[in-house]
Scaffold this motif. Structure first.
Motif, short mmCIF file in Angstrom:
data_model
loop_
_atom_site.label_atom_id
_atom_site.label_comp_id
_atom_site.label_asym_id
_atom_site.label_seq_id
_atom_site.Cartn_x
_atom_site.Cartn_y
_atom_site.Cartn_z
N GLU A 267 -0.38 -10.22 1.57
CA GLU A 267 0.42 -9.40 2.49
C GLU A 267 1.00 -8.22 1.70
O GLU A 267 1.32 -8.35 0.52
CB GLU A 267 1.56 -10.23 3.09
N VAL A 268 1.17 -7.10 2.38
CA VAL A 268 1.75 -5.91 1.74
C VAL A 268 3.10 -6.26 1.11
O VAL A 268 3.40 -5.84 -0.01
CB VAL A 268 1.88 -4.75 2.75
N ALA A 269 3.90 -7.03 1.81
CA ALA A 269 5.24 -7.38 1.31
C ALA A 269 5.19 -8.16 0.00
O ALA A 269 6.17 -8.15 -0.76
CB ALA A 269 5.99 -8.19 2.37
N ASP A 270 4.07 -8.82 -0.28
CA ASP A 270 3.95 -9.61 -1.51
C ASP A 270 3.43 -8.82 -2.70
O ASP A 270 3.37 -9.33 -3.82
CB ASP A 270 3.04 -10.82 -1.26
N LEU A 271 3.04 -7.56 -2.47
CA LEU A 271 2.55 -6.73 -3.57
C LEU A 271 3.70 -6.11 -4.33
O LEU A 271 4.65 -5.58 -3.74
CB LEU A 271 1.64 -5.61 -3.02
N LYS A 272 3.60 -6.15 -5.65
CA LYS A 272 4.59 -5.49 -6.50
C LYS A 272 4.11 -4.08 -6.81
O LYS A 272 2.92 -3.78 -6.69
CB LYS A 272 4.76 -6.29 -7.79
N ASP A 273 5.03 -3.22 -7.21
CA ASP A 273 4.68 -1.82 -7.47
C ASP A 273 3.60 -1.66 -8.54
O ASP A 273 2.84 -0.71 -8.50
CB ASP A 273 5.92 -1.03 -7.88
N ASP A 274 3.54 -2.59 -9.50
CA ASP A 274 2.56 -2.45 -10.58
C ASP A 274 1.28 -3.26 -10.35
O ASP A 274 0.42 -3.32 -11.23
CB ASP A 274 3.20 -2.81 -11.93
N ASP A 275 1.11 -3.87 -9.19
CA ASP A 275 -0.13 -4.59 -8.88
C ASP A 275 -1.27 -3.58 -8.72
O ASP A 275 -1.08 -2.49 -8.18
CB ASP A 275 0.01 -5.41 -7.59
N PHE A 276 -2.45 -3.96 -9.17
CA PHE A 276 -3.62 -3.09 -9.11
C PHE A 276 -4.12 -3.00 -7.67
O PHE A 276 -4.33 -4.03 -7.01
CB PHE A 276 -4.72 -3.61 -10.03
N LEU A 277 -4.33 -1.78 -7.19
CA LEU A 277 -4.76 -1.55 -5.81
C LEU A 277 -6.03 -0.70 -5.80
O LEU A 277 -6.07 0.37 -6.39
CB LEU A 277 -3.64 -0.84 -5.05
N LEU A 278 -7.05 -1.21 -5.12
CA LEU A 278 -8.33 -0.50 -4.97
C LEU A 278 -8.46 -0.07 -3.52
O LEU A 278 -8.50 -0.91 -2.63
CB LEU A 278 -9.50 -1.41 -5.36
N ASP A 279 -8.53 1.23 -3.28
CA ASP A 279 -8.66 1.79 -1.93
C ASP A 279 -10.14 2.11 -1.70
O ASP A 279 -10.72 2.91 -2.42
CB ASP A 279 -7.81 3.06 -1.83
N VAL A 280 -10.74 1.48 -0.67
CA VAL A 280 -12.16 1.66 -0.41
C VAL A 280 -12.43 2.52 0.83
O VAL A 280 -13.55 2.56 1.33
CB VAL A 280 -12.90 0.30 -0.30
N ARG A 281 -11.42 3.26 1.30
CA ARG A 281 -11.62 4.14 2.45
C ARG A 281 -12.43 5.37 2.03
O ARG A 281 -12.59 5.65 0.84
CB ARG A 281 -10.26 4.59 3.01
N GLU A 282 -12.94 6.09 3.01
CA GLU A 282 -13.75 7.27 2.73
C GLU A 282 -12.87 8.44 2.29
O GLU A 282 -11.65 8.42 2.44
CB GLU A 282 -14.59 7.64 3.96
N ASP A 283 -13.51 9.47 1.75
CA ASP A 283 -12.79 10.60 1.16
C ASP A 283 -11.80 11.25 2.11
O ASP A 283 -10.67 11.58 1.71
CB ASP A 283 -13.77 11.66 0.64
N ASP A 284 -12.17 11.46 3.37
CA ASP A 284 -11.26 12.13 4.29
C ASP A 284 -10.02 11.29 4.56
O ASP A 284 -8.91 11.83 4.68
CB ASP A 284 -11.96 12.50 5.61
N GLU A 285 -10.18 9.98 4.60
CA GLU A 285 -9.03 9.09 4.80
C GLU A 285 -8.11 9.14 3.58
O GLU A 285 -6.88 9.19 3.71
CB GLU A 285 -9.51 7.66 5.02
N TRP A 286 -8.70 9.09 2.40
CA TRP A 286 -7.94 9.15 1.14
C TRP A 286 -7.16 10.46 1.05
O TRP A 286 -5.98 10.46 0.70
CB TRP A 286 -8.90 9.01 -0.04
N GLU A 287 -7.82 11.58 1.35
CA GLU A 287 -7.18 12.88 1.25
C GLU A 287 -6.00 13.02 2.19
O GLU A 287 -5.02 13.70 1.87
CB GLU A 287 -8.20 13.99 1.49
N ALA A 288 -6.05 12.38 3.35
CA ALA A 288 -4.94 12.44 4.31
C ALA A 288 -3.71 11.71 3.79
O ALA A 288 -2.58 12.13 4.03
CB ALA A 288 -5.37 11.88 5.65
#
Length: 109
Positions: free
Chosen positions: A5-26
């Protein structure tokens, strides 16, 4: 499949975003690594270089579908991975910061 869950993530946890470029840029999480799902297999080496050797890879997309597929792939490769439930929509709803590459406030599209 492992889920976090998002609430269980700490600020320093590793996050991989797999959305497409236009989503990332927004808008995206500031510290996330961006590798679009459509390019993931070809760019897999970028993840292995950036991911912590002893930590979990938390995979996120817009709502959780694409990240679930990548999480399953990573698990098959022996990587400790978890799908972020609700994706960037849940991230934003939880009040977590969403930014552009320039550091300005971003949006989820």
């Amino acid at each position: 499949m492992p889920t976090v869950e998002v609430a269980d993530l700490k600020d320093d946890d590793f996050l991989l975003d797999v959305r497409e470029d236009d989503e990332w840029e927004a808008g995206h999480a500031a510290a996330a690594l961006h590798i679009p799902m459509s390019e993931f297999v070809a760019r897999y080496g970028e993840l292995t270089e950036a991911a912590p050797q002893d930590g979990r890879v938390n995979v996120i997309c817009r709502s959780g579908g694409r990240s679930a597929q990548v999480t399953m792939y990573l698990a098959q490769q022996g990587i400790d991975a978890a799908n972020v439930a609700g994706g960037m929509q849940a991230w934003e709803a939880a009040g977590r910061p969403v930014v552009t590459d320039a550091g300005a406030p971003g949006a989820i599209v």
